[in-house]
Design an enzyme around this catalytic site. Structure first.
Site, PDB file in Angstrom:
ATOM      1  NE  ARG A 164      -4.079  -1.927   0.394  1.00  0.00           N
ATOM      2  CZ  ARG A 164      -4.101  -3.219   0.081  1.00  0.00           C
ATOM      3  NH1 ARG A 164      -3.052  -3.767  -0.498  1.00  0.00           N
ATOM      4  NH2 ARG A 164      -5.167  -3.946   0.320  1.00  0.00           N
ATOM      5  CB  SER A 238      -8.498  -1.889   4.517  1.00  0.00           C
ATOM      6  OG  SER A 238      -8.815  -3.165   4.047  1.00  0.00           O
ATOM      7  CD  GLU A 333      -5.521   1.048   2.561  1.00  0.00           C
ATOM      8  OE1 GLU A 333      -5.990   1.855   1.727  1.00  0.00           O
ATOM      9  OE2 GLU A 333      -5.901  -0.135   2.660  1.00  0.00           O
TER      10      GLU A 333
HETATM   11  N1  EPU Z   1     -10.313 -11.065  10.398  1.00  0.00           N
HETATM   12  C1  EPU Z   1     -10.969 -11.129  11.603  1.00  0.00           C
HETATM   13  N2  EPU Z   1     -11.972 -10.218  11.857  1.00  0.00           N
HETATM   14  C2  EPU Z   1     -12.329  -9.292  10.961  1.00  0.00           C
HETATM   15  C3  EPU Z   1     -11.666  -9.221   9.718  1.00  0.00           C
HETATM   16  C4  EPU Z   1     -10.652 -10.128   9.457  1.00  0.00           C
HETATM   17  O1  EPU Z   1     -10.686 -11.968  12.445  1.00  0.00           O
HETATM   18  O2  EPU Z   1     -13.245  -8.516  11.261  1.00  0.00           O
HETATM   19  C5  EPU Z   1      -9.242 -12.060  10.116  1.00  0.00           C
HETATM   20  C6  EPU Z   1      -9.795 -13.357   9.553  1.00  0.00           C
HETATM   21  O3  EPU Z   1      -9.063 -14.409  10.071  1.00  0.00           O
HETATM   22  C7  EPU Z   1      -9.520 -13.243   8.074  1.00  0.00           C
HETATM   23  C8  EPU Z   1      -8.235 -12.454   8.064  1.00  0.00           C
HETATM   24  O4  EPU Z   1      -8.351 -11.553   9.166  1.00  0.00           O
HETATM   25  O5  EPU Z   1      -9.342 -14.488   7.484  1.00  0.00           O
HETATM   26  C9  EPU Z   1      -8.003 -11.691   6.792  1.00  0.00           C
HETATM   27  O6  EPU Z   1      -9.165 -10.941   6.456  1.00  0.00           O
HETATM   28  P1  EPU Z   1      -9.475 -10.549   4.940  1.00  0.00           P
HETATM   29  O7  EPU Z   1      -9.320 -11.709   4.053  1.00  0.00           O
HETATM   30  O8  EPU Z   1     -10.777  -9.830   4.912  1.00  0.00           O
HETATM   31  O9  EPU Z   1      -8.282  -9.591   4.553  1.00  0.00           O
HETATM   32  P2  EPU Z   1      -7.640  -8.353   5.310  1.00  0.00           P
HETATM   33  O10 EPU Z   1      -6.228  -8.682   5.607  1.00  0.00           O
HETATM   34  O11 EPU Z   1      -8.502  -7.884   6.417  1.00  0.00           O
HETATM   35  C10 EPU Z   1      -6.645  -7.303   3.128  1.00  0.00           C
HETATM   36  C11 EPU Z   1      -6.695  -6.002   2.397  1.00  0.00           C
HETATM   37  C12 EPU Z   1      -8.008  -5.854   1.637  1.00  0.00           C
HETATM   38  C13 EPU Z   1      -8.126  -7.009   0.670  1.00  0.00           C
HETATM   39  C14 EPU Z   1      -8.055  -8.326   1.444  1.00  0.00           C
HETATM   40  C15 EPU Z   1      -8.023  -9.514   0.537  1.00  0.00           C
HETATM   41  C16 EPU Z   1      -5.342  -4.478   3.694  1.00  0.00           C
HETATM   42  C17 EPU Z   1      -5.297  -3.282   4.585  1.00  0.00           C
HETATM   43  N3  EPU Z   1      -6.538  -4.892   3.332  1.00  0.00           N
HETATM   44  O12 EPU Z   1      -7.661  -7.257   4.138  1.00  0.00           O
HETATM   45  O13 EPU Z   1      -7.935  -4.657   0.903  1.00  0.00           O
HETATM   46  O14 EPU Z   1      -9.336  -6.945  -0.066  1.00  0.00           O
HETATM   47  O15 EPU Z   1      -6.828  -8.365   2.215  1.00  0.00           O
HETATM   48  O16 EPU Z   1      -6.792  -9.622  -0.085  1.00  0.00           O
HETATM   49  O17 EPU Z   1      -4.287  -5.002   3.330  1.00  0.00           O
HETATM   50  C18 EPU Z   1      -8.439  -2.323   0.979  1.00  0.00           C
HETATM   51  O18 EPU Z   1      -7.231  -2.124   0.912  1.00  0.00           O
HETATM   52  O19 EPU Z   1      -9.264  -1.373   1.026  1.00  0.00           O
HETATM   53  C19 EPU Z   1      -8.926  -3.688   1.026  1.00  0.00           C
HETATM   54  C20 EPU Z   1     -10.220  -3.985   1.170  1.00  0.00           C
END
Ligand code: EPU
Length: 337
Positions: A164, A238, A333
């Site tokens: 990012r 995010s 972010e």
């Molecule tokens: N999780 C929780 N609680 C929550 C959310 C997530 O426990 O409320 C845990 C779960 O175990 C889940 C893991 O976190 O499996 C990962 O969650 P998710 O797959 O939703 O991905 P993220 O790491 O929260 C990142 C990016 C997203 C992107 C997704 C998928 C960042 C800041 N965000 O989110 O990007 O869509 O991975 O690759 O890196 C964005 O940048 O606006 C965005 C949506």
């Protein structure tokens, strides 16, 4: 070119903040951008360049010119047996560009389906999702130097892409307007289904033969199932980055919180900020119209009438409680104005 005065930005930011711009004008190509840069409204103070407004929280009116990037067009610049090069206007809607690639069976951006925002915002923060980042399909870009009023090219290594991050968010912040981006896409797609949720969704969809279209559909289904649609509930994806901690800090955290969600990142560990926030009790929290999304704690939402300041203050409370409980400092972010 005469900018408009006192212009509402409500329809120009996905949080739906009803703030106004002192001046507002759009540019549709290199010449109108250059002409706008010569107006007194632009020169009075550094303008705010606006794309899709999907990574931005307005906490106040913008007391200067807002210049709206509407440079459009997708031009096929040919390629070789392996790659095709697409030269794309920074004002194109990102997802429309992804759909163009899917329709032509060009591989590389299918995992990045349905990301809100414009093409120009992609390199700005090296957008990423489901195991793919913009840098993986990036060839070069053209940008306008605001002070010098000339166009320059940036090759991939000159953009310093990180998680990012890019040079446009750091060293060259507010110095360039990205005008066009050239992408390098595969004619024979190579699929990336490393992200567990994609495999599961493809199975659920009954897909046996991978195509860019099938992966795009799977990503769209996953996003729709847990991320709020900005057209219905204001949000900017995010709100925080996933923090990276050292291996030693991670070991201590893991002992105390065995369930913590993490991914190795070089010698360090990236933590799921959503997990940290959820485990501080914030998921689904709502005060007035400002809240934390019920399915993804990393996303802050505006249920309608929240002010930018209320969302910002909520984010500060979340930062403090994550710091207190885990000793980890989250970083926003979203760009705050
Ligand atoms: N999780 C929780 N609680 C929550 C959310 C997530 O426990 O409320 C845990 C779960 O175990 C889940 C893991 O976190 O499996 C990962 O969650 P998710 O797959 O939703 O991905 P993220 O790491 O929260 C990142 C990016 C997203 C992107 C997704 C998928 C960042 C800041 N965000 O989110 O990007 O869509 O991975 O690759 O890196 C964005 O940048 O606006 C965005 C949506």
């Amino acid at each position: 070119m005469k900018p408009e005065e006192n212009y509402s930005l409500r329809g120009y930011n996905t949080f739906g903040m009803d703030v106004s711009a002192r001046y507002f004008a759009k540019f549709t190509n290199e010449d109108t951008l250059d002409a706008l840069a010569r107006t007194k409204e632009w020169q009075e103070s550094n303008p705010l360049i606006l794309g899709g407004g999907s990574n931005l929280l307005f906490t106040k009116d913008v007391d200067k010119l807002v210049a709206y990037n509407q440079i459009k067009g997708i031009e096929n610049r040919g390629g070789d047996d392996e790659y095709v090069y697409l030269h794309v206007g920074a004002g194109e809607v990102w997802h429309d560009f992804v759909m163009y690639c899917i329709a032509n069976n060009y591989g590389g951006v299918e995992n990045l389906s349905l990301i809100p925002g414009s093409v120009g915002a992609g390199p700005m923060q090296n957008i990423g999702a489901y195991g793919v980042e913009l840098k993986d399909v990036f060839h070069e870009l053209e940008a306008y130097h605001i002070e010098g009023r000339y166009f320059v090219k940036f090759r991939a290594h000159e953009c310093h892409f990180g998680y990012r991050e890019s040079v446009f968010k750091n060293k060259f912040r507010n110095q360039f307007v990205i005008s066009r981006v050239t992408f390098k896409l595969r004619k024979q797609p190579k699929f990336n289904t490393t992200y567990g949720a994609i495999e599961k969704e493809l199975e659920k969809m009954g897909v046996h033969e991978l195509t860019v279209k099938a992966i795009s559909d799977a990503v769209i289904n996953i996003r729709r199932s847990k991320l709020p649609d900005p057209a219905k509930i204001g949000n900017a994806g995010s709100f925080f980055k996933n923090p990276v901690v050292s291996a030693s800090q991670f070991e201590i955290l893991k002992l105390k919180f065995p369930e913590i969600v993490s991914y190795p990142s070089g010698d360090d560990y990236k933590l799921a900020a959503g997990w940290l926030i959820e485990n501080c009790g914030w998921k689904g929290f709502r005060e007035g119209d400002a809240g934390v999304h019920k399915d993804q704690a990393l996303v802050l939402v505006n249920y309608g009438g929240a002010k930018g300041k209320e969302i910002f203050d909520l984010s500060t409370r979340i930062l403090s409680s994550v710091h207190e409980k885990f000793g980890v400092d989250l970083e926003r972010e979203v760009n705050i104005y």
